[in-house]
Structures are given as structure tokens and as C-alpha cells.
Design a protein around this motif. Structure first.
Motif, short mmCIF file in Angstrom:
data_model
loop_
_atom_site.label_atom_id
_atom_site.label_comp_id
_atom_site.label_asym_id
_atom_site.label_seq_id
_atom_site.Cartn_x
_atom_site.Cartn_y
_atom_site.Cartn_z
N ARG A 112 0.83 -1.21 0.00
CA ARG A 112 0.00 0.00 0.00
C ARG A 112 0.87 1.26 0.00
N LEU A 113 1.82 1.30 0.92
CA LEU A 113 2.68 2.47 1.04
C LEU A 113 3.51 2.69 -0.22
N ARG A 114 4.01 1.61 -0.79
CA ARG A 114 4.81 1.72 -2.01
C ARG A 114 3.96 2.22 -3.17
N ALA A 115 2.77 1.66 -3.33
CA ALA A 115 1.89 2.07 -4.43
C ALA A 115 1.51 3.55 -4.30
N LEU A 116 1.19 3.98 -3.10
CA LEU A 116 0.82 5.38 -2.90
C LEU A 116 2.00 6.31 -3.16
N ALA A 117 3.19 5.91 -2.73
CA ALA A 117 4.38 6.74 -2.97
C ALA A 117 4.68 6.84 -4.47
N THR A 152 9.07 -3.75 -13.89
CA THR A 152 8.57 -3.88 -15.26
C THR A 152 7.06 -3.64 -15.35
N ARG A 153 6.44 -3.40 -14.20
CA ARG A 153 4.99 -3.23 -14.19
C ARG A 153 4.61 -1.76 -14.38
N SER A 154 3.39 -1.57 -14.85
CA SER A 154 2.85 -0.23 -15.01
C SER A 154 2.30 0.24 -13.67
N VAL A 155 2.01 1.53 -13.58
CA VAL A 155 1.50 2.10 -12.33
C VAL A 155 0.20 1.43 -11.92
N ASP A 156 -0.70 1.19 -12.88
CA ASP A 156 -1.97 0.56 -12.51
C ASP A 156 -1.77 -0.85 -11.96
N GLU A 157 -0.78 -1.57 -12.45
CA GLU A 157 -0.52 -2.93 -11.94
C GLU A 157 0.03 -2.88 -10.51
N ILE A 158 0.84 -1.87 -10.22
CA ILE A 158 1.39 -1.71 -8.87
C ILE A 158 0.26 -1.36 -7.89
N VAL A 159 -0.60 -0.44 -8.28
CA VAL A 159 -1.72 -0.04 -7.42
C VAL A 159 -2.70 -1.21 -7.28
N ILE A 209 -6.62 6.70 -12.14
CA ILE A 209 -5.82 6.18 -13.25
C ILE A 209 -6.72 5.88 -14.44
N TYR A 210 -7.82 5.18 -14.21
CA TYR A 210 -8.72 4.83 -15.30
C TYR A 210 -9.40 6.04 -15.92
N ARG A 211 -9.76 7.02 -15.09
CA ARG A 211 -10.47 8.20 -15.60
C ARG A 211 -9.56 9.24 -16.23
N GLU A 212 -8.42 9.50 -15.57
CA GLU A 212 -7.62 10.66 -15.96
C GLU A 212 -6.22 10.34 -16.47
N LYS A 213 -5.72 9.17 -16.20
CA LYS A 213 -4.33 8.84 -16.54
C LYS A 213 -4.22 7.54 -17.32
N TRP A 232 -0.96 5.62 -17.78
CA TRP A 232 -0.36 4.85 -16.69
C TRP A 232 -0.84 3.39 -16.71
N LEU A 233 -1.73 3.06 -17.63
CA LEU A 233 -2.26 1.70 -17.71
C LEU A 233 -1.28 0.78 -18.43
N ALA A 234 -1.34 -0.49 -18.10
CA ALA A 234 -0.53 -1.48 -18.81
C ALA A 234 -0.93 -1.46 -20.28
N ALA A 235 0.00 -1.79 -21.14
CA ALA A 235 -0.23 -1.72 -22.58
C ALA A 235 -1.41 -2.58 -23.03
N ASP A 236 -1.67 -3.69 -22.33
CA ASP A 236 -2.74 -4.58 -22.74
C ASP A 236 -4.12 -4.15 -22.25
N LYS A 237 -4.17 -3.05 -21.50
CA LYS A 237 -5.45 -2.55 -21.01
C LYS A 237 -5.82 -1.30 -21.78
N GLY A 238 -7.05 -1.22 -22.14
CA GLY A 238 -7.50 -0.01 -22.82
C GLY A 238 -8.05 0.97 -21.81
N SER A 239 -8.00 2.23 -22.15
CA SER A 239 -8.57 3.22 -21.24
C SER A 239 -10.08 3.23 -21.39
N LEU A 240 -10.75 3.79 -20.43
CA LEU A 240 -12.20 3.91 -20.49
C LEU A 240 -12.58 4.87 -21.60
#
Length: 167
Positions: free
Chosen positions: A97-102, A119-126, A146-150, A153-161
Motif C-alpha cells: 500500500r505504502l509503495r503504491a501510494l508513494a 517492469t509493471r505499469s503504475v496501474d498494476e502496482i496499485v 488512473i482509469y479516468r484521468e491517466k 499509466w495503464l498497462a499496454a494490454d489494457k485499454g482506457s475507459l
């Protein structure tokens, strides 16, 4: 203060920690660093976790990420200890939790530099932190952001909303 009295060093850090001013928090950070050098092994993980929280509170996000990484490394190294499995799971969840928030905080400022091992994206860490801390409000809010505004930051295999679903 007796220089080698670990309990006094830990208590001093906790007393400064209870103060609400930024200057006292900075002093508490210094005292936690000192206490970590003297504390008993079983006292170190919660001290390090609180140090990480203080670092985030004072805007030292890179240092907070580093301390959370150290906490996670120590938890992983202690993982073979069967008698402490439950407390280690709680410390691992807190470290994630602390690492993801930082990391999220650093990304918000545009200053996160992923280590070569990461090697992970920000969304995968969170997302990993959220799995370990289901229902954590702060992590849920970060994931939604992340999903709404960033979407970058999503992994390449995930599409944004789609735009209509973002707000």
C-alpha cells in the motif's frame, strides 16, 4: 538519553511523531532513522512503515517508496518463519500500500523513475496493493483516477475507459 537505549530512541521518535507541525515531522523522520539502527528486529517493520507514512506526509515520495521497498524486502526475507505468517501478511499488505501510494504521488508530480527491476505499469502496482488491501479507500480512489484521468499509466494490454465513462 542513553545512546544505546533502543526503547528510549523509539519512544522519542514516537513522541515527535505525535506533533502536528512540519518541522516536528521532519525531526521525527530523523529520529525514526536513528531508532531503526537500534531497535530490536521485531520492532523494525512497524517503525519502518510509520517512517514511510511520515515521508509521504512531508512530500518525500521517493524516500517513502524506498522505505516501503525495504519493508517489503524484509517481509519477504522473513517469510520462511511459520509462526509469524499472519503478521507478515499484514506487513506485506501495508508495504504494498505504502509503495503504491508513494509511486502514485511521484507520478502525479511527473518525477517517478522506475527502477530497472520494475517492469509493471503504475496501474498494476496499485492493483497489487489493492488486492492485498481490499476496500482501501485511498487505493480505490487512486485506481479510479488512473482509469479516468491517466490512461497513459495503464498497462499496454489494457485499454482506457471511453471518454463518456471517465466522469
Amino acid at each position: 538519553i542513553e545512546p544505546k537505549d533502543a526503547a528510549v530512541r523509539v519512544r522519542l521518535a514516537e513522541v515527535y511523531d505525535s506533533a502536528t507541525t512540519g518541522l516536528s515531522k521532519k525531526r521525527a523522520i530523523e529520529l525514526y532513522h536513528q531508532a531503526l539502527g537500534w531497535a530490536a528486529a521485531d520492532e523494525i517493520p512497524p517503525l519502518r512503515a510509520r517512517l514511510c507514512e511520515l515521508l509521504r506526509e512531508t512530500g518525500e515520495f521517493s524516500a517513502a517508496e524506498n522505505e516501503a521497498g525495504i519493508l517489503l524486502d524484509k517481509v519477504q526475507a522473513a517469510g520462511a518463519n511459520e509462526s509469524a505468517k499472519e503478521s507478515l501478511a499484514a506487513l506485506r499488505a501495508q508495504g504494498l500500500r505504502l509503495r503504491a501510494l508513494a509511486i502514485f504521488d511521484q507520478c502525479q508530480l511527473g518525477i517517478w523513475k522506475a527502477s530497472p527491476q520494475e517492469t509493471r505499469s503504475v496501474d498494476e502496482i496499485v492493483e497489487e496493493a489493492l488486492k492485498a488491501n481490499p476496500g482501501d479507500r485511498e487505493l480505490v480512489l487512486r485506481m479510479g483516477k488512473i482509469y479516468r484521468e491517466k490512461p497513459q499509466w495503464l498497462a499496454a494490454d489494457k485499454g482506457s475507459l471511453p471518454e463518456a465513462e471517465r466522469h
